[in-house]
Design a protein around this motif. Structure first.
Motif, PDB file in Angstrom:
ATOM      1  N   GLN A  76      35.221  30.749  48.852  1.00 43.95           N
ATOM      2  CA  GLN A  76      34.665  31.220  49.992  1.00 43.95           C
ATOM      3  C   GLN A  76      33.487  32.114  49.646  1.00 43.95           C
ATOM      4  OE1 GLN A  76      37.966  33.377  51.658  1.00 43.95           O
ATOM      5  NE2 GLN A  76      38.714  31.159  52.419  1.00 43.95           N
ATOM      6  N   LEU A  92      29.860  45.115  53.397  1.00 44.14           N
ATOM      7  CA  LEU A  92      30.750  44.296  53.917  1.00 44.14           C
ATOM      8  C   LEU A  92      31.102  43.002  53.496  1.00 44.14           C
ATOM      9  CD1 LEU A  92      29.261  45.612  57.524  1.00 44.14           C
ATOM     10  CD2 LEU A  92      32.014  45.443  56.630  1.00 44.14           C
ATOM     11  N   ARG A  95      32.740  43.698  49.352  1.00 44.53           N
ATOM     12  CA  ARG A  95      33.934  44.409  49.543  1.00 44.53           C
ATOM     13  C   ARG A  95      35.056  43.443  49.192  1.00 44.53           C
ATOM     14  NH1 ARG A  95      34.944  47.229  54.983  1.00 44.53           N
ATOM     15  NH2 ARG A  95      35.113  45.239  55.566  1.00 44.53           N
ATOM     16  N   GLU A 138      51.637  46.208  43.636  1.00 41.72           N
ATOM     17  CA  GLU A 138      52.006  45.486  44.845  1.00 41.72           C
ATOM     18  C   GLU A 138      51.736  44.023  44.559  1.00 41.72           C
ATOM     19  OE1 GLU A 138      51.308  46.851  48.652  1.00 41.72           O
ATOM     20  OE2 GLU A 138      50.505  48.503  47.773  1.00 41.72           O
ATOM     21  N   ARG A 140      50.026  42.053  45.404  1.00 44.09           N
ATOM     22  CA  ARG A 140      48.713  41.417  46.216  1.00 44.09           C
ATOM     23  C   ARG A 140      47.693  40.402  45.280  1.00 44.09           C
ATOM     24  NH1 ARG A 140      45.238  46.088  48.131  1.00 44.09           N
ATOM     25  NH2 ARG A 140      47.190  46.927  48.830  1.00 44.09           N
ATOM     26  N   ARG A 142      45.186  41.150  43.316  1.00 50.14           N
ATOM     27  CA  ARG A 142      43.656  41.497  43.125  1.00 50.14           C
ATOM     28  C   ARG A 142      43.159  41.825  41.754  1.00 50.14           C
ATOM     29  NH1 ARG A 142      42.084  44.530  47.893  1.00 50.14           N
ATOM     30  NH2 ARG A 142      42.484  42.602  49.062  1.00 50.14           N
TER      31      ARG A 142
ATOM     32  N   ASP B 239      40.065  43.532  61.321  1.00 47.26           N
ATOM     33  CA  ASP B 239      39.682  44.429  60.629  1.00 47.26           C
ATOM     34  C   ASP B 239      40.581  45.066  59.513  1.00 47.26           C
ATOM     35  OD1 ASP B 239      36.803  44.226  60.798  1.00 47.26           O
ATOM     36  OD2 ASP B 239      36.633  46.307  59.914  1.00 47.26           O
ATOM     37  N   ARG B 240      40.413  45.374  58.464  1.00 46.89           N
ATOM     38  CA  ARG B 240      41.308  45.709  57.448  1.00 46.89           C
ATOM     39  C   ARG B 240      41.700  47.322  57.164  1.00 46.89           C
ATOM     40  NH1 ARG B 240      38.418  41.392  55.724  1.00 46.89           N
ATOM     41  NH2 ARG B 240      36.709  42.902  55.282  1.00 46.89           N
ATOM     42  N   GLU B 241      42.075  47.468  56.406  1.00 51.43           N
ATOM     43  CA  GLU B 241      42.711  48.909  55.904  1.00 51.43           C
ATOM     44  C   GLU B 241      41.707  49.971  56.291  1.00 51.43           C
ATOM     45  OE1 GLU B 241      41.925  46.711  51.770  1.00 51.43           O
ATOM     46  OE2 GLU B 241      42.818  46.252  53.880  1.00 51.43           O
ATOM     47  N   ASP B 242      40.448  49.754  55.937  1.00 52.77           N
ATOM     48  CA  ASP B 242      39.346  50.738  56.106  1.00 52.77           C
ATOM     49  C   ASP B 242      39.143  51.155  57.567  1.00 52.77           C
ATOM     50  OD1 ASP B 242      38.314  48.098  54.856  1.00 52.77           O
ATOM     51  OD2 ASP B 242      37.152  48.546  56.845  1.00 52.77           O
ATOM     52  N   LEU B 260      31.487  49.563  62.326  1.00 55.48           N
ATOM     53  CA  LEU B 260      31.434  48.370  63.083  1.00 55.48           C
ATOM     54  C   LEU B 260      32.597  47.607  62.419  1.00 55.48           C
ATOM     55  CD1 LEU B 260      27.733  47.842  63.805  1.00 55.48           C
ATOM     56  CD2 LEU B 260      29.766  48.171  65.641  1.00 55.48           C
ATOM     57  N   THR B 262      34.195  44.289  60.925  1.00 56.88           N
ATOM     58  CA  THR B 262      33.253  43.134  59.785  1.00 56.88           C
ATOM     59  C   THR B 262      32.881  41.955  60.478  1.00 56.88           C
ATOM     60  OG1 THR B 262      35.190  43.689  58.391  1.00 56.88           O
ATOM     61  CG2 THR B 262      33.525  42.223  57.800  1.00 56.88           C
ATOM     62  N   SER B 339      50.361  44.454  52.484  1.00 60.80           N
ATOM     63  CA  SER B 339      49.631  43.685  51.774  1.00 60.80           C
ATOM     64  C   SER B 339      49.483  42.376  52.016  1.00 60.80           C
ATOM     65  CB  SER B 339      50.144  43.795  50.347  1.00 60.80           C
ATOM     66  OG  SER B 339      51.537  43.446  50.244  1.00 60.80           O
ATOM     67  N   SER B 342      47.065  41.928  54.719  1.00 62.36           N
ATOM     68  CA  SER B 342      45.492  42.198  54.332  1.00 62.36           C
ATOM     69  C   SER B 342      44.988  41.101  53.647  1.00 62.36           C
ATOM     70  CB  SER B 342      45.435  43.641  53.558  1.00 62.36           C
ATOM     71  OG  SER B 342      45.695  43.357  52.169  1.00 62.36           O
ATOM     72  N   GLU B 346      41.918  38.610  55.170  1.00 59.52           N
ATOM     73  CA  GLU B 346      40.724  38.371  54.418  1.00 59.52           C
ATOM     74  C   GLU B 346      40.333  36.701  54.704  1.00 59.52           C
ATOM     75  OE1 GLU B 346      37.689  39.060  52.271  1.00 59.52           O
ATOM     76  OE2 GLU B 346      39.298  40.644  52.177  1.00 59.52           O
TER      77      GLU B 346
END
Lengths: 239, 405
Positions: A76, A92, A95, A138, A140, A142, B239-242, B260, B262, B339, B342, B346
């Motif tokens: 992606q 953005l 991230r 965790e 996840r 990453r 939108d995520r954690e932030d 704003l 994403t 998790s 999130s 993505e």
């Protein structure tokens, strides 16, 4: 070039006994305007090249599926606008990226200096993430963002060395977070494939997950060896 | 046009998103519409005591009215467009107020070299590179490449603009707006039109901090919240954690106008290039007709129209992703909800972005699209007024100021 042996991959396959696995891998292209970011992606996506490509406004997104052995890799890729005033928006895009390509034009020192700006920006960002999520255990999956330097338009050098080759070497020495450097030409299709092969080959195994063929739903991996895997990640990233 | 590779403006008819068949099928239907509309326009002019000039273009257009508004929504004849747009935005008054100014700017900018002019040079050849009017051509006598005169005009207008509006200078996307204007009006008119667009229709959007862009994005969010609440939820939830700081149960929480979400960034070029490249060219031009006749509110109505069209697809993706997320949860028991979520978000984000980015490029049937945008029975936003949009703008500006301190 780095050999992409993946011992933990084999181990992983044995553990899960599922032959097919997949990963969604996020890549962002950063760099000065007009260095060829969109052209690199056009070469990757359609294997074509336009001498004059429209400027990218804001950001564009492409996805590309790559099949490698039993792995399905879903790239992606975020293409960003190069002009400085768009920099406010770029956090953005980078991230949560798995990889960042810092693209510059091999015939433009100015564009290479922009890579310096981006590496500082990214190193600060990575630093913040590590502070925020110290050794997250965790499931996840990453890993640290892989940063790759890409000098495009190598065809314009006509076989000669880049006039600021020394500065590129220096850059690679100073910034250990940059894991590789490619000299590409989107126009002549040079090293573009190698670049993306390198990326797909070095995707960390912990990022993959099995394709559950029965209900076609994706499954989070609970890897018993996860702590091992993370240490692998760390070592392969600071090469 | 049917046998040509290019449309009547010199753009390639087909691309990755529109096949030749799609285009020709649409054109077969659209062509009679154009002829019908033009005849009706001539009658409307006559009714208002206005006639065509010797160049076949009316020198003036009727004043604003319900009827005129309907006519504009059905499209202005292409050869009249430039004059119509310029007269809608009172461009001639700007020229009269500033007699000789453009000429003066041209003189000043001839030898100008700075950051802006460098950026302009880089973008000249990347402005509609496939349009026949913008393409360089090869001189058969000397066999050398000659720059298209259009690019030289484009260069002059952009350089003059960068001098005239130093808070903007040159911003990528102005090349496209200027380029498209140049296909319909003279150089000086294009310059003033660009000035008016950046002042009145897209205030602050191209300034170096892009604050006006953020304001517009915030306004669009508020519009979505009011008119397409389901789409709004998907965008906010994506939108995520932030964005945890955002309290969805608290209606007074406007932090999202500052941080704003994403997904708003897929609408960056909707505002910056005023839909060029976002929608097919004829669709863009028809929308410009309405924007310049009405006001900046139309920009938001069109954005809402696009989102309304995307709504079912957005929902589908969103639901499938949520299901996936919950099946993950039951499968893996000990993985924390956050998790998995999130991670899926993505993925969701990129699928949604792709949908929002690519689908509008296929809106060839402009009549149908505009009808949908302004349908009284199904689009509550068709009644959006300029004062409402202005209030919305003021609200976003003050909220953003509050959050920045």
């Amino acid at each position: 070039m780095e050999s992409a042996t993946r011992p933990s991959g084999r181990q992983h396959a044995l553990l899960t006994t599922k032959p097919k696995r997949t990963v969604d891998y996020k890549i962002v292209l950063l760099g000065e305007s007009s260095v060829g970011k969109s052209s690199i992606l056009e070469r990757l996506q359609n294997n074509t090249f336009d001498d004059n490509k429209s400027s990218t406004i804001g950001a564009a997104f492409i996805s590309k599926k790559v099949v490698r052995e039993t792995d399905l890799i879903n790239l992606q890729i975020w293409d960003t606008a190069g002009q400085e005033r768009f920099h406010n928006l770029t956090p953005l895009y980078y991230r949560n990226s798995n990889a960042a390509l810092l693209v510059f034009d091999l015939t433009s020192l100015e564009s290479f200096k922009k890579a310096e700006y981006w590496i500082n920006e990214l190193e600060t960002y990575i630093g913040e993430v590590e502070l925020d999520e110290p050794a997250s255990n965790e499931g996840r999956g990453r890993d640290t963002m892989k940063i790759i330097l890409v000098g495009n338009k190598v065809d314009l050098l006509n076989g000669e060395a880049c006039p600021f080759e020394d500065q590129i070497k220096e850059f690679m020495n100073v910034h250990k977070s940059v894991v590789n450097y490619f000299k590409t030409s989107a126009k002549k299709n040079l090293e573009i494939i190698d670049l993306f092969e390198y990326i797909t080959n070095s995707i960390d195994d912990t990022l993959f997950y099995d394709i559950d063929e029965e209900n076609k739903s994706k499954k989070g991996i609970i890897d018993l060896n996860f702590s091992n895997a993370t240490s692998n990640t760390a070592s392969s990233c600071s090469c | 046009i049917k046998n040509s590779e290019f449309d009547r403006y010199g753009f390639k008819k087909t691309n990755h998103y529109i096949s030749t068949k799609d285009y020709n099928d649409w054109w077969d239907e659209y062509c009679p519409h154009l002829i019908r509309r033009k005849n009706k326009w001539v009658k409307l002019l006559e009714k208002n005591g206005l006639y065509l000039n010797s160049d076949g273009i009316p020198s003036r257009f009727p004043v604003k009215s319900e009827e005129m508004s309907k006519f504009v929504k059905k499209g202005i004849p292409a050869e009249w467009r430039g004059r119509a747009w310029f007269s809608f935005v009172h461009g001639n008054e700007r020229i009269k107020e500033n007699k000789g100014l453009y000429e003066e700017l041209v003189k000043q900018s001839i030898d100008l070299v700075n950051e802006n002019t460098d950026a302009i040079e880089k973008d000249l050849h990347r402005t509609f590179p496939e349009n026949i009017y913008f393409k360089n051509y090869t001189d058969p006598a000397t066999n050398t490449e000659v720059e298209s005169p259009m690019l030289n005009t484009l260069r002059r207008v952009l350089k003059c603009f960068s001098l005239y509006k130093p808070t903007i200078g040159y911003c990528q996307s102005l090349n496209f707006i200027t380029g498209l204007l140049l296909l319909f009006m003279e150089e000086e008119e294009t310059f003033w039109m660009l000035v008016i667009i950046t002042e009145k229709f897209l205030p602050g959007v191209h300034e170096s901090n892009l604050e006006g862009l953020a304001v517009n994005q915030g306004m669009l969010l508020l519009c979505l919240k009011q008119h397409l609440p389901d789409v709004w939820k998907i965008i906010m939830d994506n939108d995520r954690e932030d964005c945890d700081s955002y309290d969805s149960n608290n209606d007074d929480d406007t932090s999202y106008l500052f941080f704003l979400p994403t997904l708003t960034f897929c609408t960056t070029n909707w505002f910056m290039s005023l839909f060029i490249g976002v929608l097919p060219i004829e669709t863009t031009l028809r929308i410009w007709d309405i924007i310049f006749y009405e006001d900046s509110k139309t920009i938001f109505q069109i954005c809402l129209g696009i989102f309304k069209m995307l709504d079912p697809e957005l929902r589908k993706i969103y639901l499938s992703m949520n299901n996936r997320s919950s099946s993950n949860l039951s499968d893996t028991g000990n993985t924390s909800f956050g998790s998995v979520n999130s991670f899926n978000k993505e993925l969701l984000s990129s699928e949604l972005f792709q949908l929002i980015q690519n689908t509008p490029k296929r809106i060839v049937n402009v009549n149908l699209f505009i009808e949908e945008c302004f349908r009284h029975d199904s689009s509550s936003f068709c009644k959006l007024t300029q004062p409402e949009i202005q209030r919305c703008r003021n609200f976003v500006i003050s909220s953003r100021e509050r959050h920045s301190t």
